[in-house]
Design a protein around this motif. Structure first.
Motif, short mmCIF file in Angstrom:
data_model
loop_
_atom_site.label_atom_id
_atom_site.label_comp_id
_atom_site.label_asym_id
_atom_site.label_seq_id
_atom_site.Cartn_x
_atom_site.Cartn_y
_atom_site.Cartn_z
N ALA A 363 42.93 43.58 30.21
CA ALA A 363 41.87 44.44 30.71
C ALA A 363 41.17 43.75 31.87
O ALA A 363 40.84 42.57 31.80
CB ALA A 363 40.87 44.74 29.60
N TYR A 364 40.98 44.48 32.94
CA TYR A 364 40.36 43.92 34.15
C TYR A 364 38.93 43.51 33.84
O TYR A 364 38.11 44.32 33.39
CB TYR A 364 40.39 44.97 35.26
CG TYR A 364 40.09 44.43 36.63
CD1 TYR A 364 40.89 43.44 37.19
CD2 TYR A 364 39.03 44.92 37.38
CE1 TYR A 364 40.63 42.95 38.46
CE2 TYR A 364 38.77 44.44 38.65
CZ TYR A 364 39.58 43.45 39.18
OH TYR A 364 39.32 42.96 40.44
N VAL A 365 38.59 42.24 34.07
CA VAL A 365 37.28 41.73 33.68
C VAL A 365 36.24 41.86 34.78
O VAL A 365 35.04 41.69 34.54
CB VAL A 365 37.37 40.25 33.24
CG1 VAL A 365 38.29 40.10 32.06
CG2 VAL A 365 37.83 39.36 34.40
N GLY A 366 36.66 42.15 36.01
CA GLY A 366 35.71 42.29 37.09
C GLY A 366 36.11 41.46 38.30
O GLY A 366 37.21 40.91 38.36
N SER A 367 35.19 41.37 39.27
CA SER A 367 35.50 40.70 40.52
C SER A 367 34.29 39.95 41.04
O SER A 367 33.14 40.29 40.72
CB SER A 367 35.95 41.73 41.58
OG SER A 367 37.12 42.40 41.16
N VAL A 368 34.57 38.94 41.86
CA VAL A 368 33.52 38.18 42.54
C VAL A 368 33.89 38.08 44.01
O VAL A 368 35.07 38.06 44.37
CB VAL A 368 33.35 36.78 41.94
CG1 VAL A 368 32.78 36.85 40.54
CG2 VAL A 368 34.68 36.02 41.92
N ALA A 369 32.89 38.04 44.87
CA ALA A 369 33.14 37.94 46.31
C ALA A 369 32.03 37.11 46.95
O ALA A 369 30.86 37.23 46.59
CB ALA A 369 33.20 39.32 46.96
#
Length: 454
Positions: A363-369
Motif C-alpha cells: 500500500a502506498y504510504v505517501g510521498s515527501v519532496a
C-alpha cells in the motif's frame, strides 16, 4: 558438464541492482557450486540514486556519492557494460553491444539466458517542441545534474560581465518545464544555490534572477496531495518563482521560450522534466506490452503469458492488489521499485527451486519532496507536513534508502559539513570538455603567411 542456469538482468538501476543483490545472497550456494550465474547488462558501471540529484546539482552532496559502484556491491555477479538492443525470448537470446564490440568493430553479440529480468528503467519523455532538442537540458542522470549546476553558475558569470541588457536578461532567466518531483526539486534547490551565489557577484542580485516553472496541469507535485501541492505553489511564489499552471511550452527556438499563454521569455536555460517513458528496448522484444509501452505483468512480477521472464519498476505494468478499485496498477516510482525488487528476487529463487511464488502487495504510504534547504512538503500515512519537518523527513527517508553503509555515511558527513561551512559555488564546466586545453596546446601554430624579409 551441465551449463549453469543463467539469469540475465537487463539494467543496473533500482530494480536491476536490488534484484541482482538479493539474488546473489539467496543463490549463494548455487553460485558457489557453479549451477547458477547472474549477468547484469547495464550502460553504466554504477547505479544512480536519483532522489539525490537535486542536492548534487545544488552542491549539497558530491556527485560521486549519488552513485553506487555495481562491481563492488554485486561482487558475485558478472557485470557487462553495454546495452541490450533486442530480446528474442522465444529463443532465450538477447542481442547486445558492449564497449568491446564497439572497439573491435564486430557488431552486436548474442547472449543466451535461462531467466530474464527486464529492468532498463525509463528515459525522458519529450514532445515535438521546436528548439527543444537543440536547447533543452534534461535532469535524469548525474551528468545532467552537474552539467546543469555548471550551466547556471556560468550564466551568472555571463550576466555579471556583459554590458548587453538583452544577453543579461536571457542569462538570468531559467525555465523549468514539468511540475513533478524532478522539476520542482531541481528548481527549488538550484534557486537556493543561485541566490546564495549571487552575493559573490558585485552586480547580480537575487531579485535579478527569474525562475519560471511551467506545468500543463492545474497542480504540481500531485503525489503529495492537493493541499500540500497548493502549499508548495505558495512557498515557491513567495520566493519570486513564477509558477505557471495549465500552461505549455510551445517553442524554444532562437533561445526564446514561448508559452501557450503567449508569454515570450528570452532565455539560455530550458530544463525539461515533463515526465518519462519506458526504455526503447521494450519495443524490441517479443514480450507483451500495454498501451503505454510497459510490459504486462502479473502480481508475481512475471511477464504475463510467458515463462522465465520477469519485470518490475518503470518497465512493468504491475497490478496493484491493494487498490480498492479493480484494474489499478502500481505507480512507476522508487518506492515501489525497491520493494518489487525484493519480491522479484524471492520469486526467481522460488521458481528455480520449484517453490510457490508470492504476489507483490504494498500500500502506498505517501510521498515527501524537498523545496530547497530547510523547506519541504510531505504526505505520509495520512499526515501532512510542511516546512522544516517535511524537509527533515525527506532527508531521513532517502538516507535510509540509499544503498550501502558506505554511501549513507558519506552523504551524512557531507550534510553535516555543509551545515558548518559555506556553500560551494564553484563551476567546473571544463569537466564537460576535459581535452579542450590540451587540444589547443597540441594544435599546430596558426599560419600567418610568409614573414617579411629583413
Amino acid at each position: 558438464m551441465t551449463e549453469p542456469a543463467r539469469i540475465l538482468v537487463v539494467g543496473g538501476g533500482y530494480v536491476g541492482m536490488y534484484t541482482a543483490l538479493r539474488l546473489q545472497r539467496q543463490l549463494r550456494a548455487e553460485l558457489r557450486a557453479g549451477s547458477a550465474e547472474i549477468v547484469v547488462v547495464t550502460p553504466e558501471p554504477y547505479m544512480t540514486y536519483q532522489p539525490f540529484l537535486p542536492e548534487a546539482a545544488a552542491g549539497s552532496i558530491s556527485p560521486r556519492h549519488v552513485v553506487v559502484p555495481l562491481r563492488r556491491i554485486l561482487d558475485r555477479c558478472r557485470i557487462v557494460i553495454g546495452e541490450v538492443l533486442s530480446v528474442d525470448h522465444a529463443k532465450r537470446t538477447a542481442t547486445l553491444s558492449t564497449l568491446a564490440t564497439a572497439e573491435e568493430g564486430t557488431g552486436p553479440v548474442a547472449l543466451a539466458y535461462d531467466e530474464l529480468v527486464i529492468a532498463p528503467g525509463s528515459v525522458s519523455r519529450t514532445l515535438p517542441v521546436p528548439g527543444l532538442a537543440e536547447h533543452g537540458i534534461g535532469f535524469k542522470t548525474v551528468e545532467e545534474a552537474i552539467g546543469l549546476r555548471n550551466h547556471v553558475i556560468e550564466q551568472m558569470d555571463i550576466a555579471s560581465s556583459t554590458r548587453d541588457p538583452a544577453i543579461r536578461d536571457a542569462a538570468l532567466t531559467f525555465v523549468f518545464v514539468g511540475g513533478g518531483y524532478a522539476g520542482v526539486e531541481a528548481l527549488a534547490e538550484l534557486e537556493d544555490m543561485a541566490r546564495y551565489t549571487a552575493r559573490y557577484h558585485h552586480n547580480v542580485r537575487p531579485e535579478d534572477l527569474r525562475w519560471v516553472l511551467v506545468e500543463a496541469s492545474d497542480r504540481i507535485l500531485p503525489e503529495v496531495g492537493e493541499a500540500m501541492g497548493t502549499y508548495a505553489i505558495r512557498e515557491l511564489r513567495g520566493r519570486n518563482i513564477d509558477v505557471r499552471l495549465e500552461t505549455r511550452l510551445e517553442t524554444c527556438e532562437d533561445r526564446i521560450a514561448v508559452l501557450s499563454d503567449g508569454t515570450r521569455l528570452p532565455t539560455r536555460t530550458v530544463v525539461w522534466t515533463a515526465g518519462v517513458k519506458p526504455a526503447p528496448v521494450l519495443a524490441a522484444t517479443d514480450l507483451p506490452l500495454n498501451e503505454r509501452g510497459r510490459l504486462r505483468c502479473t502480481a508475481t512480477l512475471a511477464v504475463e503469458g510467458v515463462e522465465h521472464a520477469w519485470a518490475a519498476g518503470d518497465a512493468a505494468a504491475v497490478p496493484d492488489v491493494t487498490a480498492k478499485a479493480p484494474g489499478g496498477e502500481c505507480a512507476p516510482n522508487a518506492q515501489h521499485a525497491v520493494r518489487q525488487a525484493k519480491v522479484l528476487a524471492e520469486n526467481i529463487t522460488a521458481s528455480l527451486r520449484g517453490q510457490p511464488l508470492k504476489e507483490y502487495a504494498h500500500a502506498y504510504v505517501g510521498s515527501v519532496a524537498s523545496l530547497g534547504l530547510h523547506k519541504g512538503v510531505a504526505h505520509v500515512y495520512g499526515r501532512k507536513l510542511k516546512g522544516y519537518p517535511a524537509w527533515f523527513m525527506h532527508r531521513a527517508y532517502h538516507l535510509s534508502r540509499v544503498p550501502t553503509f558506505n554511501r549513507k555515511a558519506r552523504v551524512l558527513a557531507e550534510w553535516t559539513l555543509s551545515g558548518l561551512f559555506k556553500r560551494e559555488i564553484v563551476s567546473l564546466g571544463s569537466l564537460e570538455h576535459p581535452r579542450a586545453e590540451f587540444e589547443l596546446a597540441a594544435a599546430p601554430p596558426p599560419d600567418h603567411g610568409d614573414k617579411p624579409s629583413s
